[in-house]
Design an enzyme around this catalytic site. Structure first.
Site, PDB file in Angstrom:
ATOM      1  NE  ARG A  68      -4.225  -1.803   0.277  1.00  0.00           N
ATOM      2  CZ  ARG A  68      -4.268  -2.912  -0.124  1.00  0.00           C
ATOM      3  NH1 ARG A  68      -3.024  -3.742  -0.631  1.00  0.00           N
ATOM      4  NH2 ARG A  68      -5.161  -3.662   0.183  1.00  0.00           N
ATOM      5  CB  SER A 126      -8.490  -1.240   4.264  1.00  0.00           C
ATOM      6  OG  SER A 126      -8.668  -2.739   4.079  1.00  0.00           O
ATOM      7  CD  GLU A 182      -5.407   1.327   2.509  1.00  0.00           C
ATOM      8  OE1 GLU A 182      -6.151   1.982   1.890  1.00  0.00           O
ATOM      9  OE2 GLU A 182      -5.718  -0.030   2.498  1.00  0.00           O
TER      10      GLU A 182
END
Ligand code: EPU
Length: 355
Positions: free
Chosen positions: A181, A255, A351
């Site tokens: 990520r 997420s 995130e």
């Protein structure tokens, strides 16, 4: 990284007037659905628009933010600057052999529509990434990933406009510094580049990736023994729809936290205390632990406070039931981080970006 100004004649000084819109509503442009406004807003439809704006001097007048599908951003209030909205479209096949194809998408193309286009052509590589919200231009920024695949696995290169210098640059796979990520566009070069197009190298003889347990379970349930890339896509869509809230119905950004990577020593101690712990191999001496499991174990799954909360089916997803705000989401995220640290001595990293 190539300087494309020396390669391609991109400096077209169009006479087109690009309109900036004042106090522009962003509620429909962020998947949390927060009711906020941009001080100024410009829809970018061609790479030349950026060149034109650079020459107008507008980039030095305002703090700017680049918006794709708004699916990884928490607005904590009105955006007191200029929003550049990526609406650059286009699909082009650049190279084709018996084995591979290189296809280029405009940065403003919808991610899932781009995946469907590759499936229609029977090009393999992106099928496990079906139904991820957002745009093609945003996909390399956090190296989007799901069900055993990340875009770095079939990413070829991208072209991006460097706003501080007004130059177009091309980045190949290695130059993007992809990680979990993560990429150069989230770290060293954060906020500097507007991604105008992305190229993928896809396979005409696809290797099916079914190692992620849920995919195999769906295929078994449907009695599919030799799945095609379209079957994989259908399985992924089925899994996502069963676990993840649809942003069109309940505001969310997927997420909210990354799965933390922790030392094997800590995992050893936690495994004794929690035999049902959900862990995955990371790299030597370290293990990835499911943030969703940690948050659920700490008792937050399904938690609701006014109009914000933690999704009832996937604890990694924070949700806005309608009238929640970004400030409330961030306050909740910080409480969760503190609680997880107190209970497990693990730091959860967000995130999602915050503006
Ligand atoms: N789990 C729980 N409780 C929860 C959620 C998950 O115990 O509330 C457990 C599950 O039972 C499973 C494990 O945690 O054993 C992993 O769960 P899941 O398959 O849902 O994946 P994840 O690790 O929670 C990551 C990505 C998702 C991606 C899925 C599938 C991150 C931060 N998230 O989630 O990506 O769709 O894997 O590959 O890496 C996104 O980035 O927005 C996103 C949705």
């Amino acid at each position: 990284m190539d300087n494309l100004n020396e390669i391609t004649p991109l400096k077209i000084h169009s006479l087109k007037q690009i309109q900036s819109k004042h106090r522009y509503p962003l509620r429909l442009l962020n998947t949390f659905g927060f009711d906020v406004f941009a001080h100024e807003y410009i829809a970018i439809q061609t790479p030349e628009d950026l060149d034109h704006l650079y020459n107008s001097g507008i980039f030095s007048q305002f703090q700017f933010g680049i918006l794709g599908g708004g699916s990884n951003i928490t607005f904590t209030g009105d955006f007191n600057g200029l929003i550049l909205h990526n609406q650059i479209l286009g699909k082009t096949t650049l190279e084709s052999s018996d084995e591979h194809v290189i296809v280029e998408f405009g940065g403003g193309e919808n991610w899932h529509q781009a995946v469907l286009y590759t499936l229609e052509n029977q090009w393999g590589g992106l099928e496990n990434l079906s139904l991820i919200p957002g745009t093609v231009g945003a996909s390399p920024i956090q190296n989007i990933g799901a069900y055993g695949v990340e875009i770095k696995d079939c990413f070829d290169s991208l072209t991006a406009f460097h706003i501080p210098s007004g130059e177009f640059h091309r980045f190949n796979n290695a130059e993007c510094h992809f990680g979990y990520r993560n990429s150069i566009f989230k770290t060293e070069r954060k906020g500097e580049y507007f991604i105008t197009s992305v190229r993928f190298k896809l396979s005409k003889k696809p290797v099916i990736k079914t190692q992620y347990g849920d995919i195999q379970a769906a295929l078994t349930q449907w009695c599919i023994e030799s799945p095609t890339i379209s079957d994989i896509s259908k399985a992924v869509i089925f899994i996502r729809e069963s676990k993840l809230p649809n942003p069109a119905v309940i505001g969310n950004c997927g997420s909210f936290f990354k799965n933390p990577v922790v030392s094997d020593k800590l995992i050893h101690d936690l495994t004794i205390k929690y035999p049902d712990i959900k862990i995955f191999p990371a790299y030597d001496g370290y293990t990835k632990i499911s943030a969703g499991w940690l948050i659920e174990k700490a008792g937050w799954k399904g938690y609701r406070r006014d109009d914000i909360g933690v999704h009832a089916k996937q604890a990694l997803v924070l949700v806005n039931y309608g009238n929640g705000s970004g400030a409330e989401i961030i306050a909740l995220a910080k409480e969760i981080q503190l609680d997880i640290f107190k209970k497990f001595e693990i730091s959860l990293e967000m995130e999602v970006n915050t503006w």
